[in-house]
Each structure stands twice: as structure tokens, then as C-alpha cells.
Design a protein around this motif. Sequence first.
Motif, mmCIF file in Angstrom:
data_model
loop_
_atom_site.group_PDB
_atom_site.id
_atom_site.type_symbol
_atom_site.label_atom_id
_atom_site.label_comp_id
_atom_site.label_asym_id
_atom_site.label_seq_id
_atom_site.Cartn_x
_atom_site.Cartn_y
_atom_site.Cartn_z
ATOM 1 N N ARG A 134 -32.484 -0.451 -45.084
ATOM 2 C CA ARG A 134 -32.076 0.759 -45.722
ATOM 3 C C ARG A 134 -32.042 0.657 -47.194
ATOM 4 N NH1 ARG A 134 -26.491 1.742 -43.253
ATOM 5 N NH2 ARG A 134 -26.241 -0.513 -43.656
ATOM 6 N N PHE A 135 -32.449 1.827 -47.642
ATOM 7 C CA PHE A 135 -32.420 1.714 -49.243
ATOM 8 C C PHE A 135 -31.652 2.796 -49.726
ATOM 9 C CE2 PHE A 135 -36.218 -0.314 -47.681
ATOM 10 C CZ PHE A 135 -36.794 -1.277 -48.656
ATOM 11 N N GLY A 136 -30.970 2.437 -51.022
ATOM 12 C CA GLY A 136 -30.376 3.771 -51.719
ATOM 13 C C GLY A 136 -30.006 3.405 -53.027
ATOM 14 N N LEU A 137 -29.971 4.410 -53.684
ATOM 15 C CA LEU A 137 -29.585 4.812 -55.146
ATOM 16 C C LEU A 137 -28.197 5.388 -54.975
ATOM 17 C CD1 LEU A 137 -32.595 5.079 -57.220
ATOM 18 C CD2 LEU A 137 -31.491 3.045 -56.922
ATOM 19 N N VAL A 138 -26.965 4.620 -54.869
ATOM 20 C CA VAL A 138 -25.813 5.378 -54.306
ATOM 21 C C VAL A 138 -24.875 5.165 -55.679
ATOM 22 C CG1 VAL A 138 -26.014 4.675 -52.089
ATOM 23 C CG2 VAL A 138 -25.033 3.071 -53.701
ATOM 24 N N GLU A 139 -25.142 5.162 -56.953
ATOM 25 C CA GLU A 139 -24.615 5.445 -58.065
ATOM 26 C C GLU A 139 -23.576 6.643 -58.331
ATOM 27 O OE1 GLU A 139 -27.667 2.591 -59.175
ATOM 28 O OE2 GLU A 139 -27.560 4.355 -58.201
ATOM 29 N N ARG A 140 -24.073 7.545 -57.322
ATOM 30 C CA ARG A 140 -23.036 8.847 -57.409
ATOM 31 C C ARG A 140 -21.500 8.532 -56.862
ATOM 32 N NH1 ARG A 140 -21.957 11.846 -52.968
ATOM 33 N NH2 ARG A 140 -22.146 13.710 -54.193
ATOM 34 N N LYS A 141 -21.531 7.380 -55.943
ATOM 35 C CA LYS A 141 -20.256 7.108 -55.637
ATOM 36 C C LYS A 141 -19.089 6.791 -56.741
ATOM 37 C CE LYS A 141 -21.927 5.829 -50.946
ATOM 38 N NZ LYS A 141 -21.209 7.076 -50.444
ATOM 39 N N VAL A 142 -19.865 6.267 -57.738
ATOM 40 C CA VAL A 142 -19.097 5.889 -59.069
ATOM 41 C C VAL A 142 -19.264 6.935 -60.143
ATOM 42 C CG1 VAL A 142 -18.428 3.715 -58.654
ATOM 43 C CG2 VAL A 142 -20.393 4.065 -59.640
ATOM 44 N N ALA A 143 -19.834 8.118 -59.790
ATOM 45 C CA ALA A 143 -20.219 9.174 -60.748
ATOM 46 C C ALA A 143 -21.064 8.751 -61.941
ATOM 47 C CB ALA A 143 -18.936 9.686 -61.352
ATOM 48 N N PHE A 144 -22.029 7.962 -61.386
ATOM 49 C CA PHE A 144 -23.095 7.316 -62.589
ATOM 50 C C PHE A 144 -24.272 7.665 -62.052
ATOM 51 C CE2 PHE A 144 -24.744 3.420 -64.594
ATOM 52 C CZ PHE A 144 -24.217 3.623 -65.970
ATOM 53 N N THR A 145 -25.170 7.334 -62.586
ATOM 54 C CA THR A 145 -26.669 7.454 -62.628
ATOM 55 C C THR A 145 -27.598 5.955 -62.600
ATOM 56 O OG1 THR A 145 -28.635 8.812 -63.067
ATOM 57 C CG2 THR A 145 -27.563 7.784 -65.011
ATOM 58 N N PRO A 146 -28.598 5.822 -61.802
ATOM 59 C CA PRO A 146 -29.308 4.473 -62.037
ATOM 60 C C PRO A 146 -29.678 4.228 -63.347
ATOM 61 C CG PRO A 146 -29.829 5.736 -60.108
ATOM 62 C CD PRO A 146 -29.068 6.524 -60.860
ATOM 63 N N ALA A 147 -29.378 3.041 -63.823
ATOM 64 C CA ALA A 147 -29.524 2.601 -65.263
ATOM 65 C C ALA A 147 -30.366 1.599 -65.472
ATOM 66 C CB ALA A 147 -28.243 2.398 -65.701
ATOM 67 N N MET A 148 -31.103 0.941 -64.503
ATOM 68 C CA MET A 148 -32.271 -0.071 -64.466
ATOM 69 C C MET A 148 -33.571 0.555 -64.355
ATOM 70 S SD MET A 148 -30.336 -3.426 -62.788
ATOM 71 C CE MET A 148 -31.865 -4.498 -63.175
ATOM 72 N N GLY A 149 -33.735 1.730 -64.615
ATOM 73 C CA GLY A 149 -34.913 2.549 -64.345
ATOM 74 C C GLY A 149 -35.506 2.975 -62.943
ATOM 75 N N GLY A 150 -34.754 3.018 -62.115
ATOM 76 C CA GLY A 150 -34.930 3.294 -60.812
ATOM 77 C C GLY A 150 -35.370 4.778 -60.565
ATOM 78 N N THR A 151 -34.763 5.794 -61.319
ATOM 79 C CA THR A 151 -35.062 7.335 -61.001
ATOM 80 C C THR A 151 -36.568 7.356 -61.593
ATOM 81 O OG1 THR A 151 -32.625 7.639 -61.549
ATOM 82 C CG2 THR A 151 -34.131 9.447 -61.746
ATOM 83 N N GLN A 152 -36.856 7.044 -62.535
ATOM 84 C CA GLN A 152 -38.321 7.342 -63.111
ATOM 85 C C GLN A 152 -39.272 6.641 -62.321
ATOM 86 O OE1 GLN A 152 -35.708 5.962 -64.880
ATOM 87 N NE2 GLN A 152 -36.176 4.946 -66.777
ATOM 88 N N ARG A 153 -38.721 5.411 -61.841
ATOM 89 C CA ARG A 153 -40.188 4.706 -61.113
ATOM 90 C C ARG A 153 -40.045 5.243 -59.789
ATOM 91 N NH1 ARG A 153 -38.147 1.842 -65.194
ATOM 92 N NH2 ARG A 153 -39.807 0.632 -66.153
ATOM 93 N N LEU A 154 -38.800 5.849 -59.018
ATOM 94 C CA LEU A 154 -38.885 6.555 -57.886
ATOM 95 C C LEU A 154 -39.947 7.812 -58.196
ATOM 96 C CD1 LEU A 154 -35.566 6.879 -56.287
ATOM 97 C CD2 LEU A 154 -37.658 6.301 -55.098
ATOM 98 N N ALA A 155 -39.587 8.610 -59.026
ATOM 99 C CA ALA A 155 -40.450 9.800 -59.618
ATOM 100 C C ALA A 155 -41.860 9.427 -59.603
ATOM 101 C CB ALA A 155 -40.051 10.459 -60.742
ATOM 102 N N GLU A 156 -42.315 8.211 -60.302
ATOM 103 C CA GLU A 156 -43.658 7.798 -60.305
ATOM 104 C C GLU A 156 -44.280 7.547 -59.070
ATOM 105 O OE1 GLU A 156 -44.831 5.001 -63.693
ATOM 106 O OE2 GLU A 156 -44.616 3.588 -62.076
#
Length: 268
Positions: A134-156
Amino acid sequence: MTLPSSLTGESAVLRLAFDGPLAVLTLHSPPMNLFDEAMWDAWADAVTWLASHPPRALLVRSEGRVVSAGVDVRVFAGLDPKDAEAFWRSRLAITRTLEALPCPTVFAAHSLTLTAAFELALACDLVVATPQARFGLVERKVAFTPAMGGTQRLAERVGPARARELVMTGDLYRGSVLADWGLVNALFPPDSFDTDAHAYAMRLATGPTRAHEATKNVVRRYLDGGVSAADAALPALAAAVAATADHGRAVTAFLADGPEHTTEYQGR
């Protein structure tokens, strides 16, 4: 080659070892392999050392029931907002250094892989997993956003709509689903996962190393600047590979023995 002390010994939370041409980087901080200061420091040491001493391939794996439960939430509680930009800039630098290694890199996920670990997986060239992982970017649980580059690399890798979906919902996705999306490159059964992942990475480590480096370079040029940028760089990259010993020996072997020749590549 002397390894950093932070990556060896029983107390190391991240361990670097070698199987011939293959470097193996193992998360070993039971029970959850959390990303705290010690883990991040070890990762910074590891990618810095690997950048200076590139192996022919790198396998990232973990020991224990989970790959990683992600960032230790106590990190957020102890971080002064005025220091946050510098803090996350240094963490993003780990991702970028891993991504820039000249050798093939494989991330092996046998189970739960969250936040920072998932972001580092996305910095690797290839991801292998069990169907049940199971994979997840679950930063929303602490009202945050991925900050090690995950969002843009997912989009890529899977497109902006899927990237927004994973990050905004914070849902977990099975390895089998991400394989359907093209993010996971190969699925292996749990019973033989470690052996299969190691063999997968070793195949790359014993391959034509300089050609693999050129392939990474071409893909990066395309991602950064499109087909025209990759085309502009390709002739020089191809010429450099044409001058390698591996290429010359492989061509000779092909002409003598056919496409199934058994030439052993030396990485030169």
C-alpha cells in the motif's frame, strides 16, 4: 571504499551494503522505519556518498513488517515555522540527489510505503512491489502537503489528475493499482519478493552501465525540455556510449554468436 559510519553497524537506521556491482540500501529502524532526524541524516549521508562513488545499480529496500510509516509526526510538532523552508529544502535535496545518480535505481516496496518513503520511491528509476503493498501520501492528516517532491513526481509519472487525487484524498493505493497506472514497474509475490527484487536490480547492475546512464540522461532531457531537448543531446550521448568497451565487446560478440551472446558487461 570507506562507508560513512552512519550507514554501517547494528545501530544504523539505514544500512548500505554491496553485492558485487549492486549497492543495497536498507531501511532498518523497527518497527515502522519512521523518517526522523536520524533517518534523514543517514539518507543525506547515503546519497552524498553514492553520488561520489556511483555503483552500477542501486536497490532500496527495507526490513520489517512495513517499508515505512512515513514522517515521524513529532518532526512537525518540533519544527519552528521560520525554519521550515530551510528544513524542507534540505530534505528535497535528498530526493534530488537520489534522482540524479547516474546508475539505475530500484525501489522495492513489500508493504506499507507512506509519505517520505513514497516520495523517495518516486525519485528512483523503477519501482517494484507486491500486489498487496500500500502506497500513500497522507500528509493531509496533519494539514500538510508532500514536501520532498512527491506531488510533482507523481504528476510526471501518472498525470496531474491522479497526483491531485492521491495527495488531496490521502487514500492508500495497492501496488496492483499503481502497476495498472504505470507507476509500479513490476509486481512480485510476497513469498519471493526479496529474492525477486534483488534479481531485478542485479540484472540492471550487470548490464551495460554506461548505456543505462545515457538512457537516464535522455529521459531526463525529455522530461525537462521535451523531445527537441532530448534530440539535441542524443548524438553526443550516443557517441560517448559508442566509445565504451562494453559496446565494442558486445558488438563483436553479437556478430560472432548472435543476439543471445553471453558477454559479461564490465561497466566501462
